[in-house]
Write a protein that holds these residues in place. Structure first.
Motif, mmCIF file in Angstrom:
data_model
loop_
_atom_site.group_PDB
_atom_site.id
_atom_site.type_symbol
_atom_site.label_atom_id
_atom_site.label_comp_id
_atom_site.label_asym_id
_atom_site.label_seq_id
_atom_site.Cartn_x
_atom_site.Cartn_y
_atom_site.Cartn_z
ATOM 1 N N GLN A 1 -10.772 27.227 59.233
ATOM 2 C CA GLN A 1 -11.933 27.559 58.543
ATOM 3 C C GLN A 1 -12.691 26.471 57.600
ATOM 4 O O GLN A 1 -13.689 26.446 57.424
ATOM 5 C CB GLN A 1 -12.175 28.892 57.982
ATOM 6 C CG GLN A 1 -11.744 30.152 58.930
ATOM 7 C CD GLN A 1 -11.543 31.477 57.948
ATOM 8 O OE1 GLN A 1 -11.036 31.630 56.851
ATOM 9 N NE2 GLN A 1 -12.389 32.427 58.577
ATOM 10 N N ALA B 1 -15.280 38.122 60.305
ATOM 11 C CA ALA B 1 -16.254 37.946 59.020
ATOM 12 C C ALA B 1 -16.018 39.079 58.127
ATOM 13 O O ALA B 1 -15.963 38.698 56.944
ATOM 14 C CB ALA B 1 -17.610 37.329 59.384
ATOM 15 N N ASP C 1 -19.602 41.188 63.557
ATOM 16 C CA ASP C 1 -18.655 40.284 63.640
ATOM 17 C C ASP C 1 -17.710 40.549 62.777
ATOM 18 O O ASP C 1 -17.540 40.576 61.524
ATOM 19 C CB ASP C 1 -19.159 38.894 63.001
ATOM 20 C CG ASP C 1 -18.129 37.782 63.190
ATOM 21 O OD1 ASP C 1 -17.008 38.044 63.467
ATOM 22 O OD2 ASP C 1 -18.456 36.538 63.005
ATOM 23 N N ASN D 1 -9.657 34.895 64.403
ATOM 24 C CA ASN D 1 -10.399 33.906 64.071
ATOM 25 C C ASN D 1 -10.122 32.490 64.978
ATOM 26 O O ASN D 1 -10.913 31.520 65.125
ATOM 27 C CB ASN D 1 -9.908 33.500 62.583
ATOM 28 C CG ASN D 1 -10.667 34.502 61.625
ATOM 29 O OD1 ASN D 1 -11.711 34.942 62.015
ATOM 30 N ND2 ASN D 1 -10.110 34.807 60.804
ATOM 31 N N GLU E 1 -12.294 32.680 68.141
ATOM 32 C CA GLU E 1 -13.573 32.332 67.839
ATOM 33 C C GLU E 1 -13.795 30.603 67.919
ATOM 34 O O GLU E 1 -14.641 30.253 68.570
ATOM 35 C CB GLU E 1 -14.136 32.826 66.516
ATOM 36 C CG GLU E 1 -14.248 34.432 66.569
ATOM 37 C CD GLU E 1 -14.806 34.977 65.274
ATOM 38 O OE1 GLU E 1 -15.481 36.159 65.160
ATOM 39 O OE2 GLU E 1 -14.572 34.302 64.163
ATOM 40 N N ALA F 1 -12.667 39.422 56.204
ATOM 41 C CA ALA F 1 -12.392 38.501 55.433
ATOM 42 C C ALA F 1 -13.296 38.743 54.063
ATOM 43 O O ALA F 1 -12.454 38.271 52.800
ATOM 44 C CB ALA F 1 -12.962 37.257 56.029
ATOM 45 N N VAL F 2 -14.254 39.246 53.923
ATOM 46 C CA VAL F 2 -14.997 39.676 52.821
ATOM 47 C C VAL F 2 -14.778 40.881 52.114
ATOM 48 O O VAL F 2 -14.426 40.972 50.778
ATOM 49 C CB VAL F 2 -16.631 39.880 53.137
ATOM 50 C CG1 VAL F 2 -17.425 39.984 51.839
ATOM 51 C CG2 VAL F 2 -17.071 38.273 53.595
ATOM 52 N N LEU G 1 -24.193 39.426 56.247
ATOM 53 C CA LEU G 1 -23.417 39.933 57.508
ATOM 54 C C LEU G 1 -24.216 40.883 58.348
ATOM 55 O O LEU G 1 -25.084 41.675 57.581
ATOM 56 C CB LEU G 1 -21.971 40.723 57.125
ATOM 57 C CG LEU G 1 -20.858 39.818 56.480
ATOM 58 C CD1 LEU G 1 -19.629 40.454 56.112
ATOM 59 C CD2 LEU G 1 -20.493 38.759 57.436
ATOM 60 N N THR H 1 -16.354 35.759 72.869
ATOM 61 C CA THR H 1 -17.404 36.215 71.675
ATOM 62 C C THR H 1 -18.352 37.472 71.812
ATOM 63 O O THR H 1 -18.160 38.120 71.150
ATOM 64 C CB THR H 1 -18.079 35.105 71.291
ATOM 65 O OG1 THR H 1 -17.512 33.807 70.909
ATOM 66 C CG2 THR H 1 -18.843 35.367 69.944
ATOM 67 N N ASN I 1 -18.000 40.580 69.726
ATOM 68 C CA ASN I 1 -19.043 40.935 68.685
ATOM 69 C C ASN I 1 -19.383 42.339 69.329
ATOM 70 O O ASN I 1 -19.759 42.781 70.314
ATOM 71 C CB ASN I 1 -20.244 40.023 69.293
ATOM 72 C CG ASN I 1 -21.495 40.242 68.553
ATOM 73 O OD1 ASN I 1 -22.147 41.186 68.876
ATOM 74 N ND2 ASN I 1 -21.749 39.366 67.620
ATOM 75 N N GLU J 1 -13.018 23.033 60.602
ATOM 76 C CA GLU J 1 -12.754 23.424 62.083
ATOM 77 C C GLU J 1 -12.683 22.350 62.776
ATOM 78 O O GLU J 1 -11.968 22.217 63.819
ATOM 79 C CB GLU J 1 -14.203 24.099 62.337
ATOM 80 C CG GLU J 1 -13.819 24.813 63.811
ATOM 81 C CD GLU J 1 -15.148 25.785 64.137
ATOM 82 O OE1 GLU J 1 -15.063 26.988 63.604
ATOM 83 O OE2 GLU J 1 -16.101 25.405 64.720
#
Length: 407
Positions: free
Chosen positions: A57, A164, A161, A86, A89, A167-168, A194, A113, A117, A60
């Protein structure tokens, strides 16, 4: 076997399982992670080589160049195994470039993806006649009216996603019980930049969650498959498997195989379904396009998906196989199952008796293996370190709180 196996992500038990599943067959395994601190999977006796890569991340392009530079030095193309969403992706974004140097089952860029998704997965499912939970998007006209009429409360705010979002927020979804909570959840994801969808919760406890785990060959046909039933998840209700049983459900093969062959998928994939407790209908919830959490249980009952993948990509495919009989075997991630049981008991979703009755089945543990104990000891050290840090922080917090009150 000149083709090495490059395993991406060794700080979780999925990577550890892939290493073991290939190592038992004498395959040269290369454990890759961006840090050595918590990569307990790399402590396995089946690891032939360990590499520290750039963070996928943080840089990349440097990560991809690192993989390519390594492959260029090999006498034969390595087989690439991403063990986290991750990593998948990144591979999907650079698929044409990486396939020049690595053996990767998927041939269509973007398909990984599309299936990860949630928005595009819903469209594909509907296109091929597979049921998905009723869904409304925040940007739709009359959004709140549709939530009331089509979905109802409680419902879930679900990320488009998932990696993502996790991760938050460190969780897979937001469960909301009214319009006020819905507004609050949508504001949080807006601030995080997001995209989300709002979905109906399919009736049924966590044991109504099922999976179809399959391998599709380079002709896009299902050659190996098994179905399973979750008993417990963590976080509870909307989390990952911590106690999952192999369970024969032929209907899932009929739905899953037809869908996956229609969309042209190749390689290993897991579809998660939920069975409606009121109607008995199966709804597609999500797809995992990397090895599953309970991969090692599948290996123990006779389906070694990493080895199946390796053999086909290196030109020596194994014969088709499916698990069509009950093996009375469960996957068990003891550490998180203890946390899950605590929460199930606290919320009165399970009784202690119900939990104890499930423990009678033959268990395959996520990390512990008496023939390969070092990863478990390393993992225990990581957990012990976290506990000690929390214990040290508590007195400091109390002092800070007292000082604040005095002030």
């Amino acid at each position: 076997m000149n083709n090495k196996a490059v395993i991406l992500g060794c700080n979780y038990y999925i990577g550890l399982s892939v290493i073991r599943c290939l190592g038992v067959h004498g395959i040269h395994t290369v454990a890759v992670d961006y840090s050595d601190d918590q990569a307990y999977g790399a402590r396995s006796k089946y690891v032939s080589e360990r590499l520290i890569s750039p963070h996928y991340q943080e840089d990349e392009r440097a990560f991809v160049d690192f993989l390519i530079d390594y492959a260029k030095k090999q006498s034969a193309p390595p087989v690439l195994f991403p063990c986290h969403d991750n990593y998948v992706e990144v591979i999907d974004r650079y698929l044409p470039e990486l396939k020049k140097y690595y053996l990767i089952p998927q041939t269509e860029q973007g398909l990984y993806t599309k299936l990860m998704n949630k928005e595009s997965l819903e469209r594909l499912a509907k296109q091929h006649g597979v049921a998905v939970p009723e869904t409304v998007r925040p940007e739709e006209p009359d959004f709140r009216v549709k939530v009331d009429q089509l979905i109802g409360f409680p419902c879930i705010v679900k990320p488009v996603d998932s990696p993502a979002f996790v991760a938050v927020f460190r969780r897979k979804i937001f469960k909301v019980h009214n319009h006020e909570e819905l507004t609050e959840a949508l504001e949080k994801v807006k601030q995080a930049g997001l995209e989300v969808i709002v979905q109906r919760i399919i009736p049924g406890f966590d044991d109504h969650m099922h999976t179809f785990d399959a391998y599709l060959n380079q002709e896009g046909k299902v050659t190996h498959w098994v179905t399973c039933q979750k008993y417990r998840q963590y976080p509870i209700n909307f989390g990952a498997s911590v106690y999952t049983r192999q369970k024969v459900v032929p209907e899932l093969y009929e739905i899953g195989a037809k869908f996956l062959e229609a969309v042209g998928f190749k390689g290993f994939i897991e579809i998660e379904f939920k069975k409606d407790a009121e109607t008995g209908k199966f709804y597609l919830i999500e797809c995992n396009v990397r090895m599953t959490n309970f991969n090692h249980m599948l290996y123990k009952i006779g389906l070694n998906f990493p080895y199946i993948t390796y053999r086909e990509l290196t030109g020596d495919p194994l014969p088709p196989q499916a698990i069509r009989e009950e093996t009375n075997t469960v996957f068990w991630y003891l550490y998180e199952d203890l946390l899950a049981v605590r929460d199930y008991l606290r919320t009165k979703q399970l009784t202690l008796g119900q939990v104890l009755r499930t423990l009678k089945l033959r268990k395959v543990e996520a990390i512990w293996d008496p023939q390969d104990p070092k990863p478990a000891f390393a993992f225990a050290g990581i957990i012990a370190g976290k506990v000690l840090r929390k214990l040290r922080l508590k007195p400091a917090r109390r002092i800070a709180q007292k000082s604040a009150r005095k002030g």
